[in-house]
Design an enzyme around this catalytic site. Sequence first.
Site, PDB file in Angstrom:
ATOM      1  CG  MET A  14      -2.073   0.746   1.235  1.00 17.16           C
ATOM      2  SD  MET A  14      -3.180  -0.080   0.088  1.00 17.16           S
ATOM      3  CE  MET A  14      -4.557   1.044   0.173  1.00 17.16           C
ATOM      4  N   GLY A  17       3.181   3.811  -4.495  1.00 13.65           N
ATOM      5  CA  GLY A  17       3.224   4.590  -5.737  1.00 13.65           C
ATOM      6  C   GLY A  17       3.082   3.768  -7.001  1.00 13.65           C
ATOM      7  CE  LYS A  18       0.210  -1.548  -5.691  1.00 10.46           C
ATOM      8  NZ  LYS A  18       0.323  -0.951  -4.328  1.00 10.46           N
ATOM      9  CD  GLU A  81      -4.008   1.029 -11.413  1.00 11.97           C
ATOM     10  OE1 GLU A  81      -2.953   0.518 -10.949  1.00 11.97           O
ATOM     11  OE2 GLU A  81      -4.493   2.086 -11.016  1.00 11.97           O
ATOM     12  CD  GLU A  82      -4.839  -1.680  -6.488  1.00  8.61           C
ATOM     13  OE1 GLU A  82      -4.333  -2.669  -5.928  1.00  8.61           O
ATOM     14  OE2 GLU A  82      -4.667  -0.518  -6.104  1.00  8.61           O
ATOM     15  CD  GLN A  84      -4.467  -6.171  -5.296  1.00  8.97           C
ATOM     16  OE1 GLN A  84      -3.610  -6.092  -6.162  1.00  8.97           O
ATOM     17  NE2 GLN A  84      -5.083  -5.107  -4.820  1.00  8.97           N
ATOM     18  CB  CYS A 138       7.357   1.923   8.105  1.00  6.85           C
ATOM     19  SG  CYS A 138       6.520   1.374   9.612  1.00  6.85           S
ATOM     20  CB  CYS A 141       9.445   2.815  12.636  1.00  4.19           C
ATOM     21  SG  CYS A 141       9.923   1.831  11.197  1.00  4.19           S
ATOM     22  CB  CYS A 176       9.166  -1.601   8.203  1.00  5.90           C
ATOM     23  SG  CYS A 176       9.175  -1.653   9.998  1.00  5.90           S
TER      24      CYS A 176
HETATM   25 ZN   LIG Z   1       8.249   0.322  10.844  1.00 10.67          ZN
END
Ligand SMILES: [Zn+2]
Length: 188
Positions: A14, A17-18, A81-82, A84, A138, A141, A176
Amino acid sequence: MAPAGRLHVIAGCMSSGKTGELIRLLSRHAVTGHKMLIYKHAVDSRDGAKARSRLGTEMEAVVVADSSGIDGDDCRVIAIEEAQFFDEGLVDVVRTLLREGRLVYITGLAQDFRGEPFGVMPTLMSLADEISLLTAICQKCHGVGTRTQRIIDGEPAPWDSPLILVGGADYYEARCPDCHEVPGRPGA
Ligand SMILES: [Zn+2]
């Protein structure tokens, strides 16, 4: 003999930037004058009949209910697109488009919210001539985001929540591997 087609898969989590990358790649074909067509699944309806990136770029798209709605028309360049969200039949559809000599671009989430291979994406990646594997930041973090975190009612979604929720009580963000949380993962 007609030249063979080419498959380029743009995979990532997610917010990696696809769609922006897809539009950038497609825009290069302007010099050839090739006709192009973008397909998207009806489940992915947030932007209507458009492929829209976070960069603000957008292109017209055709919304289809399943893979049988993809025939490529008379276009040399086809984007999906997408991936999945699509059924298993997409693999045969893509192979047919390639046999017909088309240049096929596919975007999709390589992993589902559990971090498992997502739908037809692993198969399409194995058939690809080229793969762009994109990363995000992420949201927890600010490290390198490679996973898609699902959040339902403000909490990390459990392992056994359904793979695709239509109607949007769920929300997704990039994480992450250290910050990716899947409560109830078997064996964890
Ligand atoms: Zn993280």
